[in-house]
Motif scaffolding. Structure first.
Motif, mmCIF file in Angstrom:
data_model
loop_
_atom_site.group_PDB
_atom_site.id
_atom_site.type_symbol
_atom_site.label_atom_id
_atom_site.label_comp_id
_atom_site.label_asym_id
_atom_site.label_seq_id
_atom_site.Cartn_x
_atom_site.Cartn_y
_atom_site.Cartn_z
ATOM 1 N N UNK A 139 12.613 -26.906 19.536
ATOM 2 C CA UNK A 139 11.855 -27.532 18.454
ATOM 3 C C UNK A 139 12.489 -28.810 17.958
ATOM 4 N N UNK A 140 12.117 -29.181 16.749
ATOM 5 C CA UNK A 140 12.620 -30.385 16.098
ATOM 6 C C UNK A 140 14.159 -30.350 16.044
ATOM 7 N N UNK A 141 14.758 -31.457 16.440
ATOM 8 C CA UNK A 141 16.220 -31.476 16.594
ATOM 9 C C UNK A 141 16.963 -31.118 15.299
ATOM 10 N N UNK A 142 16.492 -31.652 14.161
ATOM 11 C CA UNK A 142 17.203 -31.396 12.907
ATOM 12 C C UNK A 142 17.056 -29.938 12.495
ATOM 13 N N UNK A 143 15.839 -29.412 12.716
ATOM 14 C CA UNK A 143 15.623 -28.008 12.342
ATOM 15 C C UNK A 143 16.494 -27.089 13.199
ATOM 16 N N UNK A 144 16.514 -27.361 14.504
ATOM 17 C CA UNK A 144 17.269 -26.481 15.411
ATOM 18 C C UNK A 144 18.773 -26.572 15.150
ATOM 19 N N UNK A 145 19.295 -27.781 14.985
ATOM 20 C CA UNK A 145 20.745 -27.895 14.835
ATOM 21 C C UNK A 145 21.234 -27.667 13.405
#
Ligand SMILES: Nc1ncnc2c1ncn2[C@@H]1O[C@H](COP(=O)(O)OP(=O)(O)OP(=O)(O)O)[C@@H](O)[C@H]1O
Ligand SMILES: [Mg+2]
Length: 349
Positions: free
Chosen positions: A245-251
């Protein structure tokens, strides 16, 4: 990445339930096991995961470049609405370089060692649409591409062995974008380069996607590189996509214990003093038939259900997907994950 497939119009490339097998001595190993993701126009997505998780196999399967003992065991690859997974070799020849190109894991392998780079690039043009142009015009186009990737025009007459690793990587990228493909798959484009070279290649890929609108699939085991370029990410483990998913959400808020472990294994600028961990244990053998979650043997939150039942991918929130039976448990312990994995490491030593 998963739900994005629903909106077919803006999708350039869709990989749908991809499965790849390798024939090994007396056994079959499943290297990619039901992977789905989609790439939008002008987007850069990252595929991360430790060595052997199936990242390069996905790249080869998309382009039908699997070795002779590898085969598609299921799924589809849809490019601009066409299912290319059943294309003939001749049909794929028209797609490779022109619509999807690959910067392979070892840049040296992409370049013919006994041919000057100029001839290799001109031939790539000639094999496709540029037959009407004179060799001189084509050479000039290639030199422009060299300048674009930060190499001087005259170096195009060199042989690959006269180039440094970073220069070869740039030359390979120049070849990959020569025919203006809509998709570039860059497989570990910065591995084995020093940090300055790494930064230059990262900037080059960034400008390709931001200024030229090229869609990029960036394959790497280094999540810090993905965080610098990509808008979305897929986390691979043992041939499966465990979180995406969205990079910020995942990380920022990972839900899968493997993503948490991966994140805890990398330093960040903000947290230079943080304790780094390694995830204890090793991935399952390729030939082992997995009844349950592929990470269950290494997961600190694993219960009997995890060994037995393959977790479905669920939507956590918009553009964030996870395949885990223990989402609530994992979320509760996100902050303590370093201690939890750390205790297991100490317990094993
Ligand atoms: N030609 C082959 N024959 C048999 N097994 C293979 C072959 N190529 C790859 N594999 C196996 O398939 C699995 C996935 O390999 P792949 O190269 O896709 O991993 P990767 O994620 O790209 O790893 P790395 O980060 O090391 O490049 C590994 O277990 C690997 O050993
Ligand atoms: Mg690889």
């Amino acid at each position: 990445m998963q739900a994005a497939i629903e909106n077919e119009n803006e999708m350039l490339l869709q990989v749908d339930d991809l499965k790849v097998d390798y024939q090994m001595e007396g056994a079959v190993g499943r290297a990619v096991d039901g992977v789905s993701f989609a790439l939008r126009k002008g987007e850069c997505i990252g595929l991360v995961g430790e060595s052997g998780s199936g990242k390069s196999t996905i790249a080869k399967a998309i382009l039908k470049l699997l070795p002779s003992n590898g085969a598609l065991a299921g799924g589809r690859v849809i490019l601009k609405g066409r299912d290319i997974s059943h294309f003939t070799e001749e049909e794929m020849d028209a797609i490779r370089w022109a619509e999807i190109s690959l910067v392979p894991q070892s840049a040296m392998n992409a370049l013919n060692p006994v041919q000057r780079i100029s001839s290799q690039m001109v031939e790539t043009f000639l094999a496709h649409q540029a037959k009407a142009d004179s060799r001189k015009t084509l050479l000039d186009k290639c030199q422009q591409l060299f300048e674009m990737v930060g190499l001087s025009r005259n170096r195009i007459f060199d042989y690959p062995h006269q180039f440094s690793g970073g220069m070869r990587q740039r030359a390979t990228i120049a070849m990959a974008i020569a025919l203006e493909p809509s998709v570039v798959i860059a497989d570990e484009p910065t591995t084995a380069l020093d940090v300055i070279m790494q930064a230059q290649i990262i900037n080059l890929l960034k400008s390709l996607s931001e200024d030229k609108g090229v869609s990029i699939i960036l394959i790497t085991h280094d999540i810090s590189i993905v965080a610098q370029i990509c808008q979305r990410v897929g986390v691979m483990y043992a041939g499966r996509l465990v979180e995406s998913g969205d990079i910020l959400k995942v990380f920022n808020n990972p839900f899968h214990p493997y993503t948490m472990g991966l994140k805890a294994a990398f330093p960040t600028i903000k947290e230079l003093k943080k304790t780094l961990i390694s995830i204890p244990g090793s991935p399952p053998l390729l030939t082992k038939r997995l009844e349950g979650c592929c990470f269950s043997d290494r997961c600190p939150f694993s219960i009997e259900q995890c060994q037995r039942v393959i977790p479905h991918t669920v939507t956590i929130r918009e553009d964030h997907y996870v395949a885990c039976h223990r989402i609530e448990y994992a979320e509760r312990f996100r902050k303590e994950i370093i201690d939890i994995f750390g205790t297991r490491v100490r317990g094993q030593s």
